[in-house]
Design an enzyme around this catalytic site. Structure first.
Site, PDB file in Angstrom:
ATOM      1  CE  LYS B  10       3.611 -47.431   8.978  1.00 60.18           C
ATOM      2  NZ  LYS B  10       2.843 -48.661   8.958  1.00 60.18           N
ATOM      3  CB  VAL B  13       0.680 -49.586   2.897  1.00 59.22           C
ATOM      4  CG1 VAL B  13       1.066 -48.789   4.120  1.00 59.22           C
ATOM      5  CG2 VAL B  13       1.853 -49.758   1.961  1.00 59.22           C
ATOM      6  CG  ASP B  39       6.640 -59.633   1.086  1.00 58.22           C
ATOM      7  OD1 ASP B  39       7.295 -59.973   2.089  1.00 58.22           O
ATOM      8  OD2 ASP B  39       5.496 -59.170   1.127  1.00 58.22           O
TER       9      ASP B  39
END
Lengths: 98, 324
Positions: B10, B13, B39
């Site tokens: 998720k 985290v 990311d």
């Protein structure tokens, strides 16, 4: 003119007519039919490649867009065929010369 | 263990921290390691305090560790430009506009991001030669799972497209009267060649993910994270990709026994509930819990990252890839 020549000319004309009739009545419609079928399959192919052209999102259109540079003629005639195709029945009906 | 290691989970985290820590550990154990992040927030840059871009760069101060960051936006644009380049070489000027519209549409579809990321992932796996291990820090669960499920789906799709194309070319060849040149010929058809190339790409991706990749999920000890992890395990199992282990991150530290202030009572309560949840994970979840990492009071970088790396109980030994 010798009889033999006249028979020869007669046979040539007859052969041309027979071949023409055969081509017009049998072979040409047959080839036409195959060609139409080929076009239809090609249309299905392009539609499967670019369903987003009709607002249907496709997980592969990102990848199939790589084919676009090679599909110029196909793409153009696809669009043209889609424009003048009234219905599927009408398209299939064109194969029969009444 | 497999040469390619994926960390998922998720959002928020701590996947990036865990991936970087694991990569660090691999590098420390003497394996040439590359850590790849998708990311867009560029957290790898924050972890190592160093700028990275989309080609591997050595991490300063760590022997044998490289890092790279992939921006899906850039990837989509790159792909678009490549095709545009082809387009201007192949297609007549009159048609370019027409086709360009179609092209932009294809790159605006919701799947474009995933496809671009997937392409880049597979590229990295294909050219992973200089590295013993590649660690992928993936984007949050949903899209990653879809990403990893892609190859099989796409292979089937490409197969059907190739079949259609072949049928139509075959018909065109048959429709050519006498010695006339058929409108399309099978021999050297660039479209079929392109599709074949794609098919091989997906085949490689599928087998590399099946045989050479290990998956880990990172989770926090809270209800939401647990539920999402449960779903992720099921989804991955459906795609025949087994999750190798779970990493519990951001565990609350317990206070000393003699402390009894409000903060200490609060911490004690939290630790108790978290312990219950960890128990749930151990008893109900199939993949083993391979690490329990406590909260750090400051950003995890430098020495702290070393600490986290020590807490990870994931082996680092590398088997050579079977498909590259």
């Amino acid at each position: 003119m010798a009889l033999a020549d006249r028979i020869e000319r007669y046979r040539e004309t007859l052969e041309e007519w027979v071949r023409g009739l055969y081509h017009g009545m049998i072979s040409h419609p047959a080839y036409e039919k195959i060609e139409k079928e080929a076009e239809d399959t090609e249309d299905a192919f392009i539609l499967a490649c670019f369903p987003d052209a009709f607002g249907i999102p496709s997980p592969v259109s990102y990848y199939t867009s790589e084919l676009l540079p090679y599909l110029e003629t196909e793409f153009e005639s696809w669009e043209r065929r889609l424009w003048d195709r009234d219905s599927y029945i009408e398209r299939k009906g064109q194969q029969y010369h009444f | 263990m497999e040469p390619f290691v994926f960390f998922g989970g998720k959002g928020g985290v701590g996947k990036t921290t865990v991936s970087c820590a694991y990569a660090l550990r691999c590098a420390r154990d003497g394996h040439r390691t590359l850590v790849v992040s998708t990311d867009p927030a560029h957290s790898v840059t924050d972890v190592f305090d160093q700028e990275f871009d989309d080609s591997p760069r050595p991490v300063a101060g760590v022997e044998g560790l490289d890092a790279m960051q992939i921006d899906p936006d850039d990837e989509v644009t790159r792909h678009l430009n490549e095709i545009r380049q082809d387009l201007s070489e192949q297609v007549s000027a009159a048609m370019v506009n027409e086709i360009n519209r179609q092209l932009e549409m294809a790159h605006g579809t919701p799947g474009a991001y995933e496809s671009a990321l997937f392409d880049r992932f597979v590229d990295v796996m294909r050219s992973a030669d200089p590295y013993d291990r590649v660690v992928f820090d993936t984007s949050p669960t949903g899209s990653t799972l879809r990403l990893l499920g892609l190859p099989e789906l796409l292979e089937g799709w490409i197969d059907r497209l190739m079949h259609k194309r072949r049928t139509s070319i075959d018909l065109f060849e048959k429709a050519a009267v006498g010695a006339n040149e058929p409108r399309r010929v099978m021999e050297g058809d660039p479209v079929l060649a392109r599709l074949q190339e794609r098919k091989e790409f997906f085949e490689f991706a599928g087998s590399a993910l099946d045989d050479d990749a290990a998956f880990f999920l990172v989770l926090n000890p809270d209800e939401l994270s647990l539920n999402e992890t449960r779903r992720a395990i099921a989804d991955l199992a459906e795609k025949d990709l087994a999750v190798r282990g779970l990493v519990a991150n951001k565990l609350t530290p317990s206070p000393d026994a003699d402390e009894n202030g409000r903060g200490a009572r609060y911490l004690r309560e939290r630790v108790a509930t978290e312990r219950e949840r960890l128990e749930t994970i151990r008893s109900e979840f199939d993949p083993p819990l391979v690490a329990e990492i406590g909260w750090r009071s400051s950003e995890v970088k430098g020495d702290l990252l070393e600490d986290v790396a020590d807490e990870l109980d994931i082996e680092t030994a590398v088997e050579p890839p079977t498909h590259v």
